[in-house]
Design a protein around this motif. Structure first.
Motif, mmCIF file in Angstrom:
data_model
loop_
_atom_site.group_PDB
_atom_site.id
_atom_site.type_symbol
_atom_site.label_atom_id
_atom_site.label_comp_id
_atom_site.label_asym_id
_atom_site.label_seq_id
_atom_site.Cartn_x
_atom_site.Cartn_y
_atom_site.Cartn_z
ATOM 1 N N SER A 14 0.101 -3.168 4.760
ATOM 2 C CA SER A 14 -1.354 -3.162 4.934
ATOM 3 C C SER A 14 -1.874 -1.725 4.921
ATOM 4 C CB SER A 14 -1.763 -3.850 6.234
ATOM 5 O OG SER A 14 -1.490 -3.017 7.341
ATOM 6 N N ARG A 15 -3.152 -1.587 4.636
ATOM 7 C CA ARG A 15 -3.786 -0.268 4.604
ATOM 8 C C ARG A 15 -3.728 0.390 5.979
ATOM 9 N NH1 ARG A 15 -9.034 1.902 5.201
ATOM 10 N NH2 ARG A 15 -9.505 3.525 3.683
ATOM 11 N N GLU A 16 -4.000 -0.387 7.037
ATOM 12 C CA GLU A 16 -3.989 0.154 8.392
ATOM 13 C C GLU A 16 -2.599 0.655 8.785
ATOM 14 O OE1 GLU A 16 -5.276 -2.910 7.556
ATOM 15 O OE2 GLU A 16 -7.339 -2.150 7.489
ATOM 16 N N GLU A 17 -1.564 -0.144 8.463
ATOM 17 C CA GLU A 17 -0.192 0.277 8.758
ATOM 18 C C GLU A 17 0.166 1.529 7.971
ATOM 19 O OE1 GLU A 17 2.049 -3.184 7.729
ATOM 20 O OE2 GLU A 17 1.926 -4.026 9.738
ATOM 21 N N LEU A 18 -0.306 1.608 6.726
ATOM 22 C CA LEU A 18 -0.038 2.783 5.901
ATOM 23 C C LEU A 18 -0.645 4.032 6.527
ATOM 24 C CD1 LEU A 18 0.942 4.212 3.328
ATOM 25 C CD2 LEU A 18 -1.255 3.595 2.293
ATOM 26 N N LEU A 19 -1.905 3.958 6.942
ATOM 27 C CA LEU A 19 -2.557 5.128 7.534
ATOM 28 C C LEU A 19 -1.840 5.569 8.810
ATOM 29 C CD1 LEU A 19 -6.294 4.224 6.913
ATOM 30 C CD2 LEU A 19 -4.876 5.851 5.645
ATOM 31 N N TRP A 35 0.865 -1.171 0.000
ATOM 32 C CA TRP A 35 0.000 0.000 0.000
ATOM 33 C C TRP A 35 0.904 1.223 0.000
ATOM 34 C CZ3 TRP A 35 -5.298 0.526 -0.104
ATOM 35 C CH2 TRP A 35 -6.033 -0.656 -0.028
ATOM 36 N N ILE A 36 0.616 2.182 -0.887
ATOM 37 C CA ILE A 36 1.371 3.425 -0.929
ATOM 38 C C ILE A 36 0.408 4.575 -0.696
ATOM 39 C CG2 ILE A 36 3.222 2.545 -2.403
ATOM 40 C CD1 ILE A 36 1.834 3.895 -4.784
ATOM 41 N N GLY A 37 0.925 5.658 -0.139
ATOM 42 C CA GLY A 37 0.049 6.785 0.136
ATOM 43 C C GLY A 37 0.801 8.086 0.310
ATOM 44 N N TRP A 38 0.064 9.166 0.142
ATOM 45 C CA TRP A 38 0.577 10.518 0.242
ATOM 46 C C TRP A 38 -0.410 11.354 1.045
ATOM 47 C CZ3 TRP A 38 -0.179 7.568 -3.981
ATOM 48 C CH2 TRP A 38 0.920 7.206 -4.751
ATOM 49 N N ILE A 39 0.072 12.459 1.594
ATOM 50 C CA ILE A 39 -0.802 13.463 2.176
ATOM 51 C C ILE A 39 -0.883 14.588 1.152
ATOM 52 C CG2 ILE A 39 -1.141 15.133 4.046
ATOM 53 C CD1 ILE A 39 -1.519 12.217 4.922
#
Length: 109
Positions: free
Chosen positions: A71-76, A55-59
């Motif tokens: 995981s999504r939870e760890e990413l958040l 899962w990758i993410g940005w603010i």
């Protein structure tokens, strides 16, 4: 003056910004207090995406705040921690650049 490298925790990237030891200590103490305190009053937008086994993410609102986790939870959680670190680091950097005799004033948008 002694210098240290401050790294964003729980991310797969390292931010190579140099700060003096006293500022780094102040940032760490402030981060611990913020993470233990009630949630921040501001809301930011996380853009997340699953890519293969990660899962990758940005603010959206803060350049440079991005993470990758399994995981999504760890990413958040990583995004939240990294965002707090970035805000605190930017604050410490601004205060350091201002030197002495400055004011801190809230600005609403």
């Amino acid at each position: 003056m002694e210098w240290v490298e401050l790294a964003m925790i729980r991310t797969n990237t390292t931010v190579l910004n140099e700060v003096d030891v006293e500022t780094a200590a102040h940032i760490r103490v402030s981060l611990r207090k913020k993470l233990k305190a009630q949630p921040m009053q501001h809301t930011y937008t996380a853009v997340v995406k699953r890519v293969a086994d990660a899962w990758i993410g940005w603010i959206e609102e803060v350049p440079g705040v991005n993470c990758q986790e399994t995981s999504r939870e760890e990413l958040l959680e990583s995004l939240r921690i990294t965002l707090v670190e970035a805000i605190e680091f930017n604050r410490a950097e601004a205060i350091g650049a201002a030197g002495h005799g400055f004011e801190e004033l809230p600005i609403a948008v």
